[in-house]
Design an enzyme around this catalytic site. Structure first.
Site, PDB file in Angstrom:
ATOM      1  CG  ASP A  38      54.168  42.169  34.114  1.00 25.93           C
ATOM      2  OD1 ASP A  38      53.141  42.751  33.708  1.00 25.93           O
ATOM      3  OD2 ASP A  38      54.546  42.206  35.299  1.00 25.93           O
ATOM      4  CD  GLU A  63      49.329  32.910  33.599  1.00 25.04           C
ATOM      5  OE1 GLU A  63      49.723  33.222  34.739  1.00 25.04           O
ATOM      6  OE2 GLU A  63      48.185  33.170  33.173  1.00 25.04           O
ATOM      7  CE  LYS A 111      42.631  44.572  51.139  1.00 23.86           C
ATOM      8  NZ  LYS A 111      43.785  44.356  52.037  1.00 23.86           N
ATOM      9  CG  ASP A 142      43.933  39.513  41.157  1.00 20.57           C
ATOM     10  OD1 ASP A 142      43.013  40.016  41.841  1.00 20.57           O
ATOM     11  OD2 ASP A 142      44.957  39.016  41.645  1.00 20.57           O
ATOM     12  CD  GLU A 165      41.488  26.168  32.183  1.00 16.99           C
ATOM     13  OE1 GLU A 165      42.236  25.528  31.435  1.00 16.99           O
ATOM     14  OE2 GLU A 165      41.354  27.415  32.107  1.00 16.99           O
TER      15      GLU A 165
END
Length: 214
Positions: free
Chosen positions: A96, A69, A122, A118, A192
């Site tokens: 990362d 994370e 775009k 995520d 979650e």
């Protein structure tokens, strides 16, 4: 993702270094030795608040889990979840994803989980998607021969992109569900985000993709 700062996060993580590993690169090639067994190692890239991996670790004590994370203020919640679960086969890394080859040796991992990543919708940001070919190449280095990726999302666009990306890279799609919660899949442990989206009636997409290098 908007992340609220938690001033107490650093201290809490420092107090729980048996869960949140401080210098993970020192364990490269030594993760099984660190866990004290020869069990398979599964990693989740973008572990968020830790509900999924805590549940998986509790349900599968014969597997070693590592959650990755980027955001400390999110990972601190995951540390709390691990403490609550009382499991010792789950560790967390505040790193990362791009640095994973500095942390795991080639072939040291058996499975990669990508849950509700995520979507970077775009077109110009597609290289940031965790299912883009450069990340697939990175995972391939970490994984044992024949290792696989388990992927879940609520985002149809990201799911379609990922299926294409997996196929174009040469991975074998071994499972695809366009509506996970209406399927016959057993043993699903929700994140979650998954609970939130499914409670709103949104579809959850899931697939498994295997590297054909065995």
């Amino acid at each position: 993702m908007r992340v609220r700062n938690k001033p107490w996060a650093s201290d809490f993580i420092a107090e729980n270094r048996h869960i949140a590993i401080a210098q993970p690169s020192e364990l490269k090639g030594k993760w099984n030795e660190f866990f004290g067994n020869s069990n398979p190692i599964h990693i989740e890239v973008g572990t968020g608040k830790g509900q999924f991996l805590s549940g998986m670790a509790k349900a599968n004590p014969d597997i070693n889990y590592v959650g990755v994370e980027l955001f400390e203020s999110v990972m601190v919640i995951a540390v709390q979840k691990v403490l609550e679960a009382g499991v010792d086969n789950l560790k967390l890394l505040n790193v990362d994803a791009a640095d994973l080859t500095e942390i795991f040796d080639d072939g040291e991992v058996s499975r990669v989980y990508l849950n509700f990543s995520d979507p970077w919708p775009k077109k110009r940001h597609e290289k940031r998607r965790l299912t883009y070919k450069t990340f697939l190449s990175l995972y391939e280095r970490l994984l044992k021969k024949g290792g696989d990726i388990h992927f879940k999302t609520d985002n149809q666009g990201l799911f379609e992109f990922s299926l294409r990306s997996f196929s174009e890279y040469g991975l074998l799609l071994t499972y695809v569900s366009l509506d996970l919660h209406e399927s016959d899949f057993e043993g699903n442990i929700m994140t979650e985000y998954e609970e939130k989206f499914s409670n709103k009636g949104q579809r959850i997409y899931r697939c498994e993709a295997k590297y054909q290098n065995d």
